[in-house]
Scaffold this motif. Structure first.
Motif, PDB file in Angstrom:
ATOM      1  N   SER A 118       0.834  -1.213   0.000  1.00  0.00           N
ATOM      2  CA  SER A 118       0.000   0.000   0.000  1.00  0.00           C
ATOM      3  C   SER A 118       0.863   1.256   0.000  1.00  0.00           C
ATOM      4  O   SER A 118       0.550   2.236  -0.686  1.00  0.00           O
ATOM      5  N   ALA A 123       1.301   3.976  -3.116  1.00  0.00           N
ATOM      6  CA  ALA A 123       1.115   5.417  -2.918  1.00  0.00           C
ATOM      7  C   ALA A 123       2.325   6.198  -3.418  1.00  0.00           C
ATOM      8  O   ALA A 123       2.177   7.290  -3.989  1.00  0.00           O
ATOM      9  N   SER A 156       2.148   6.387  -7.106  1.00  0.00           N
ATOM     10  CA  SER A 156       1.082   7.311  -7.503  1.00  0.00           C
ATOM     11  C   SER A 156       1.579   8.756  -7.493  1.00  0.00           C
ATOM     12  O   SER A 156       1.191   9.560  -8.350  1.00  0.00           O
ATOM     13  N   ARG A 184      -3.632  17.130  -7.966  1.00  0.00           N
ATOM     14  CA  ARG A 184      -3.635  15.677  -7.835  1.00  0.00           C
ATOM     15  C   ARG A 184      -2.327  15.162  -7.234  1.00  0.00           C
ATOM     16  O   ARG A 184      -2.320  14.179  -6.495  1.00  0.00           O
ATOM     17  N   ALA A 191      -2.705  15.717  -3.605  1.00  0.00           N
ATOM     18  CA  ALA A 191      -3.596  14.696  -3.044  1.00  0.00           C
ATOM     19  C   ALA A 191      -2.865  13.370  -2.879  1.00  0.00           C
ATOM     20  O   ALA A 191      -3.058  12.664  -1.877  1.00  0.00           O
ATOM     21  N   ALA A 192      -2.011  13.044  -3.850  1.00  0.00           N
ATOM     22  CA  ALA A 192      -1.249  11.792  -3.757  1.00  0.00           C
ATOM     23  C   ALA A 192      -0.272  11.831  -2.583  1.00  0.00           C
ATOM     24  O   ALA A 192      -0.072  10.820  -1.902  1.00  0.00           O
ATOM     25  N   ALA A 216      -2.257  11.257   0.462  1.00  0.00           N
ATOM     26  CA  ALA A 216      -2.641   9.846   0.554  1.00  0.00           C
ATOM     27  C   ALA A 216      -1.498   9.004   1.091  1.00  0.00           C
ATOM     28  O   ALA A 216      -1.706   8.052   1.856  1.00  0.00           O
ATOM     29  N   ASN A 238      -1.350   9.511   4.852  1.00  0.00           N
ATOM     30  CA  ASN A 238      -2.454   8.799   5.498  1.00  0.00           C
ATOM     31  C   ASN A 238      -2.234   7.292   5.472  1.00  0.00           C
ATOM     32  O   ASN A 238      -2.487   6.593   6.471  1.00  0.00           O
ATOM     33  N   THR A 239      -1.741   6.774   4.337  1.00  0.00           N
ATOM     34  CA  THR A 239      -1.488   5.331   4.227  1.00  0.00           C
ATOM     35  C   THR A 239      -0.404   4.893   5.194  1.00  0.00           C
ATOM     36  O   THR A 239      -0.524   3.844   5.845  1.00  0.00           O
ATOM     37  N   THR A 295      -1.842   4.722   8.607  1.00  0.00           N
ATOM     38  CA  THR A 295      -2.750   3.581   8.718  1.00  0.00           C
ATOM     39  C   THR A 295      -1.975   2.281   8.877  1.00  0.00           C
ATOM     40  O   THR A 295      -2.340   1.416   9.693  1.00  0.00           O
TER      41      THR A 295
END
Length: 462
Positions: A251, A255, A258, A319, A322-323, A326, A329-330, A333
């Protein structure tokens, strides 16, 4: 390349008496079967191959494009006069044909096409990591299905043993009632306990049937007698596990790729401001075998698009941001998931230790109460209650042992190492690079490489 199973060597089954001469079904064999027969993995492998083809298509735009066209036309003309003049209609027909061959080549587009190619390559890397995530999900489901069948089977075995003990207690109560040592109430209590035990056995057998159904869905076949499962090897500390997860978890890697895609797309959006230059040539032959040739260079550039290109650049930057968010956040997590997995493991181990002591104490209490009941110092209800306490303690211990093993595999999944390769499963591990290497140069269907691709796809389709 086939890899023999290494550290994941699984032992004998839970209830050896019920296995008889049957060979125990190991977790390793269940994982291997689930890996090789997973429709979800097949689906996402196909999606990865589709992403590989995007690279080939992006590369193809940098190469010459050849096309042909043919045209045949029939033209007629008619002339009509008044019939009184003696002149009738005159018709004429003309057939013309021509064949054209056209070639075009992109010479310069400010790097848009090259950036598009790089973006597709980064997307392939991202899709590979998504496939690894799916692989972990498939294998974790197999592990959970396997262990839940063992849990349900253990409960059924305990319940059956309990039913036998209660049946014995009922017979003993009936014998004591006949000689006047106890009242009819004691016998009724034993009968009620026996009926309750039968009801609980039926419920546990229903749970076992559901667990077997989930096993068939996860693995692709019905379970046989299941062998015991050793705990998976996990990092010795939470900090070490979290460090591994930050480096290896699919994950997080997805990311990161990305972000690369988003940054390349910014450059591609900015390149749209630059001019485009292309070379084209046409050869035409008509039905008189007269030919004509044309060759030329075309250049164009958008000077004003109403703000569209500037908006696309800003959108690409948004974008990218945003990546990046992400990824943060990943990462958090994943850290949390690793911490939760270790917490579950600690709880299961503590429960095993406490349940072990509870089982020993409940066994001593049950043996003592049963002996006292024979001497008339305890009632049948006391014995039945002690027996229920012993059953509950054994069930808690069996469940805690299952939870401990499950928790170790949850830890593996949380750090990104619950894969066929890491587990050393005896399977043909899917190589995501092999197909990419066959298509990355965009071979034509008539080339040797293209024919090899057709054979590969035919084999996959079978």
């Amino acid at each position: 390349m086939r890899r023999l199973i290494g550290s994941l060597v699984l032992g004998a089954g839970l209830a050896a008496v019920s296995l008889g001469a049957a060979r125990a079904d190991t977790l390793a064999s269940a994982l291997a079967h689930g890996y090789e027969h997973s429709g979800l993995l097949d689906q996402n492998r196909a999606l990865l191959r589709a992403a590989d083809e995007d690279v080939a298509q992006a590369l193809a735009t940098l190469r010459p494009i050849l096309s042909w066209s043919a045209q045949t036309a029939l033209s007629t003309s008619s002339q009509r006069r008044d019939s009184a003049s003696g002149v009738v209609g005159v018709d004429s027909f003309d057939v013309s044909s021509q064949v054209s061959l056209t070639a075009s080549l992109l010479l310069y587009d400010g790097g848009q096409t090259r950036y598009g190619l790089d973006s597709q390559k980064a997307l392939v890397l991202s899709t590979r990591e998504r496939l690894r995530q799916i692989e972990q999900q498939v294998l974790q489901r197999v592990v959970e299905a396997y262990m839940e069948v063992r849990r349900a089977a253990a409960f059924v075995e305990l319940r059956r043993n309990n039913l036998q003990l209660i049946t014995q207690e009922l017979r003993a109560a009936q014998d004591r009632f006949e000689v006047g040592e106890i009242t009819r109430t004691d016998v009724s209590l034993a009968e009620a306990q026996l009926a309750s035990a039968r009801s609980q056995l039926a419920a546990d057998e229903g749970q076992l049937a559901q667990a077997r159904a989930e096993f068939r869905a996860a693995v692709g076949r019905a379970p046989g007698p299941l062998g015991a499962v050793p705990d998976a090897r996990v990092p010795g500390s939470l900090a070490e596990a979290q460090a591994i997860a930050r480096r290896e978890h699919p994950s997080i890697l997805e990311a990161q790729h990305s972000i690369s895609v988003a940054e390349i797309n910014i450059a591609a959006a900015e390149a749209a401001k630059r001019p485009t230059v292309s070379l084209s040539g046409t050869l035409t032959v008509d039905d008189e075998f007269e030919d004509s040739q044309q060759i030329g260079i075309t250049a164009n550039q958008t000077l004003y698009s109403g703000g569209r290109i500037a908006s696309q650049v800003r959108q690409a930057k948004a974008r990218r941001d945003a990546a990046r968010g992400a990824l943060i956040n990943t990462s958090r997590t994943i850290d949390r998931n690793v911490e939760n997995a270790y917490a579950l493991l600690a709880v299961a181990r503590a429960s095993i230790e406490a349940s072990g002591r509870e089982v020993r104490a409940a066994q001593v209490a049950f043996d003592g109460l049963r002996e006292e009941a024979r001497l008339g110092a305890r009632t049948t209800l006391d014995v039945l209650n002690a027996e229920q306490d012993l059953l509950d303690a054994r069930a808690t211990l069996a469940s805690a042992q299952i939870d401990e093993t499950l928790a170790t595999y949850v830890v593996l999944a949380s750090i990104g190492r619950l894969t066929a390769e890491q587990l050393g499963l005896a399977v043909q591990v899917y190589d995501p690079v092999a197909y990419y290497n066959l298509v990355r140069n965009a071979p034509s269907s008539t080339s040797e490489q293209g024919k090899a691709l057709d054979r590969v796809l035919d084999a996959i389709g079978r």
